[in-house]
Design an enzyme around this catalytic site. Sequence first.
Site, short mmCIF file in Angstrom:
data_model
loop_
_atom_site.label_atom_id
_atom_site.label_comp_id
_atom_site.label_asym_id
_atom_site.label_seq_id
_atom_site.Cartn_x
_atom_site.Cartn_y
_atom_site.Cartn_z
N SER A 2 66.33 26.32 57.80
CA SER A 2 65.39 27.29 58.39
C SER A 2 66.03 28.09 59.52
CB SER A 2 64.11 26.58 58.83
OG SER A 2 64.37 25.65 59.86
N ASP A 4 67.78 27.27 61.86
CA ASP A 4 69.12 26.81 62.23
C ASP A 4 70.18 27.18 61.19
OD1 ASP A 4 68.30 25.70 64.62
OD2 ASP A 4 67.90 23.73 63.74
N HIS A 23 70.46 18.07 61.81
CA HIS A 23 70.15 18.22 63.24
C HIS A 23 68.83 17.53 63.52
CE1 HIS A 23 69.42 19.71 67.17
NE2 HIS A 23 68.47 20.56 66.80
N HIS A 25 66.21 15.77 66.92
CA HIS A 25 65.96 15.57 68.35
C HIS A 25 65.64 14.09 68.57
CE1 HIS A 25 65.14 20.00 69.69
NE2 HIS A 25 66.12 19.92 68.80
N ASP A 48 82.58 1.83 63.15
CA ASP A 48 82.51 1.88 61.68
C ASP A 48 82.41 3.31 61.16
OD1 ASP A 48 82.65 -0.85 61.10
OD2 ASP A 48 80.48 -1.12 61.16
N HIS A 99 70.35 19.69 74.42
CA HIS A 99 69.66 19.98 73.18
C HIS A 99 69.58 18.71 72.32
CE1 HIS A 99 69.15 23.07 69.66
NE2 HIS A 99 68.39 22.01 69.51
N TYR A 155 86.30 -1.73 52.72
CA TYR A 155 84.97 -2.22 53.06
C TYR A 155 83.99 -1.97 51.93
CZ TYR A 155 80.69 -2.80 55.80
OH TYR A 155 79.48 -3.21 56.27
ZN LIG Z 1 67.07 21.55 67.94
#
Ligand SMILES: [Zn+2]
Length: 161
Positions: A2, A4, A23, A25, A48, A99, A155
Site C-alpha cells: 500500500s 509503503d 514492516h 509496528h 540463529d 518508527h 540445521y
Molecule cells: Zn510504519
Amino acid sequence: PSTDTETHRSLYLAFPSIGGVTHTHSTHAVAFAQARRPIPVLGTTHADTFNGPVPVTEALTPEQCARDYEYNTGQVIVDLLDRDDRRAREVPGALVAHHGPFTWGADATASLEHAIICEAVAEMALHTIALGTVVPPQHVLDRHYTRKHGPDAYYGNPGAA
Ligand SMILES: [Zn+2]
C-alpha cells in the site's frame, strides 16, 4: 505494501537478494527504534537468524520527510547497510529510527518470519537488559548462525517431508 510501496521498491532496487519485505509496528522492536538503539545480540535465538545486531537508522531529515518520504524511508536503510547485499542477507532487518522494524527475505514468507523473530528477540533483549546484560561468547553465536546459514549449514530435519 500500500502506501509503503516506495519503501519496498527502494529496498528491492538496492538489494538483489530481497524478494519480500515486511514492516510492522511490533511493540518491542519499536521500543528499540524509538530509543534509537540497535537490538544487541544477547543469545542464540538472535544469532540463529541475525548475524549481528539489528541496526537502527539515523532519523530522517526534514528534506527526506518533505519529499518522497516513503522512498527515503527505504533509502535510510540502504545507506545504513552501505548498499551491501551480503550485509542485507546476513542481518535481514533494520529499525528505522522513531518508527519501527523493516525485515526482508528471499520471499514474502521469509520476510514475515524475520519480522516475527525480530520482535521475539527484541522482547528477549529488553528483559535481558533489565536483568543485566552478559555479553555472550562469540563462538557460541557463530556456531548458531553457521549451522543454519552458509555452505556448512546442517540445521533442521532434512528427512522430514
Ligand atoms: Zn510504519
